[in-house]
Design a protein around this motif. Sequence first.
Motif, PDB file in Angstrom:
ATOM      1  N   ARG A   1       9.512  -1.119  -4.829  1.00 58.45           N
ATOM      2  CA  ARG A   1      10.638  -1.268  -3.895  1.00 58.45           C
ATOM      3  C   ARG A   1      10.129  -1.715  -2.520  1.00 58.45           C
ATOM      4  NH1 ARG A   1      13.342   4.499  -4.353  1.00 58.45           N
ATOM      5  NH2 ARG A   1      11.148   5.090  -4.386  1.00 58.45           N
ATOM      6  N   PRO A   2       9.512  -2.894  -2.446  1.00 55.23           N
ATOM      7  CA  PRO A   2       8.913  -3.334  -1.187  1.00 55.23           C
ATOM      8  C   PRO A   2       9.928  -3.588  -0.087  1.00 55.23           C
ATOM      9  CG  PRO A   2       8.941  -5.132  -2.771  1.00 55.23           C
ATOM     10  CD  PRO A   2       9.327  -3.895  -3.527  1.00 55.23           C
ATOM     11  N   HIS A   3      11.211  -3.757  -0.466  1.00 55.95           N
ATOM     12  CA  HIS A   3      12.233  -4.004   0.555  1.00 55.95           C
ATOM     13  C   HIS A   3      12.495  -2.762   1.416  1.00 55.95           C
ATOM     14  CE1 HIS A   3      14.067  -2.468  -3.037  1.00 55.95           C
ATOM     15  NE2 HIS A   3      15.295  -2.464  -2.575  1.00 55.95           N
TER      16      HIS A   3
ATOM     17  N   CYS B   1       0.807  -1.230   0.000  1.00 56.16           N
ATOM     18  CA  CYS B   1       0.000   0.000   0.000  1.00 56.16           C
ATOM     19  C   CYS B   1       0.841   1.281   0.000  1.00 56.16           C
ATOM     20  CB  CYS B   1      -0.910   0.030   1.230  1.00 56.16           C
ATOM     21  SG  CYS B   1      -2.100  -1.323   1.282  1.00 56.16           S
ATOM     22  N   CYS B   2       2.058   1.219   0.506  1.00 57.66           N
ATOM     23  CA  CYS B   2       2.846   2.445   0.711  1.00 57.66           C
ATOM     24  C   CYS B   2       3.536   2.890  -0.584  1.00 57.66           C
ATOM     25  CB  CYS B   2       3.885   2.226   1.810  1.00 57.66           C
ATOM     26  SG  CYS B   2       5.235   1.113   1.332  1.00 57.66           S
ATOM     27  N   HIS B   3       4.172   4.042  -0.509  1.00 59.96           N
ATOM     28  CA  HIS B   3       4.893   4.603  -1.656  1.00 59.96           C
ATOM     29  C   HIS B   3       5.947   3.632  -2.176  1.00 59.96           C
ATOM     30  CE1 HIS B   3       7.408   7.268  -4.058  1.00 59.96           C
ATOM     31  NE2 HIS B   3       8.431   6.950  -3.281  1.00 59.96           N
TER      32      HIS B   3
END
Length: 346
Positions: free
Chosen positions: A102-104, A94-96
């Motif tokens: 770039r989920p890491h 959900c985030c930026h």
Amino acid sequence: MEALRYTAKDKKLELTKVEVPKITNPDGILVKVAYAGICGTDLHIIQGEFPCNAERTFTLGHEFSGTVVEVGANIKTFKAGDRVSVDPNSGCKCCHFCHSGRPHFCKIGGINNTIGIYRDGGWANYVVCPEDQVHKLPDTITLEQAALTEPLSCLAHGWDIVSPIHVGNKILVTGAGIIGNLWVCALHLQGHRNVTVSEPNTARLDMLKKLNTGYKLITPNQLKEKQTADPNYLFDVIIDCSGFPPAIEHAISLLNSGGKLCIFGVAPPHGRISVAPFDIYMKEMKIFGVNINPFSFPKSLGLLEAMGDRYLNYGNLGIKTFALNQYQEAIEHLKKGTIAKAIFKL
């Protein structure tokens, strides 16, 4: 079932009997673990040097392969009997950072949601995993080889970051633990031949000879001697797999003009290095960090298929298997450096 569980508050690692986990989410998959690796990060966690779940006792293990036993009500893509490898990392979606691929870097997920670091992991007979973190294995990849999917997925991410690495570049790999050895395999697979490996443990250098790459294998002291004898003894690409700040600092001094340093090994959070900004300017140095494996699991499976037994034979890589109840012996072997990697065979 047996599970090797860790309590951060007491720095206590203990083999215990617990109930087989149940699928409570319709998107969950119950996996019977076949092989589960001990990572350098795990050693840092056990020593209290790396962040993990401090709220409760949990099962370690973020590198593992196994077989699907049961699937949640919503699962359509997996069935009992499927052989799988599990990506321990995920974001909040959900985030930026997650939306920008770039989920890491996700502050909600990322390291704070990792299987085997925050959620129960693979140092157990069974583990429940979300469907979107489970990857089906091609028939050509064994469960034994698939235990290396996670470290190779991190390598694949590092390769993307530091690329291009041109054939003919003079390359140095520092550290001949399992990650250094996997980098050696990947470089050789891709046609690189002008490669030097530096490792203080001569037993590990001897193990590396089994891979039959023809690479130059030397100790850090020999590296310093060559540098002293020839100021032009420099490298175009250096991949640090040691996570040892003095080794990283020395590597910087060995970079050629326009050279690239890939800091791949995980250093303890308190580690520090010193580098002259003038040298960065003058040499146009490029220093890259590599943080886990965003969306690189499919690339890792491709590497596993391409490498096969030529590169991934446990004996040639310096990997030794242990039962869960041999965990203390496994950890001691790793600390002494008598093996490159320990993997639990369940």
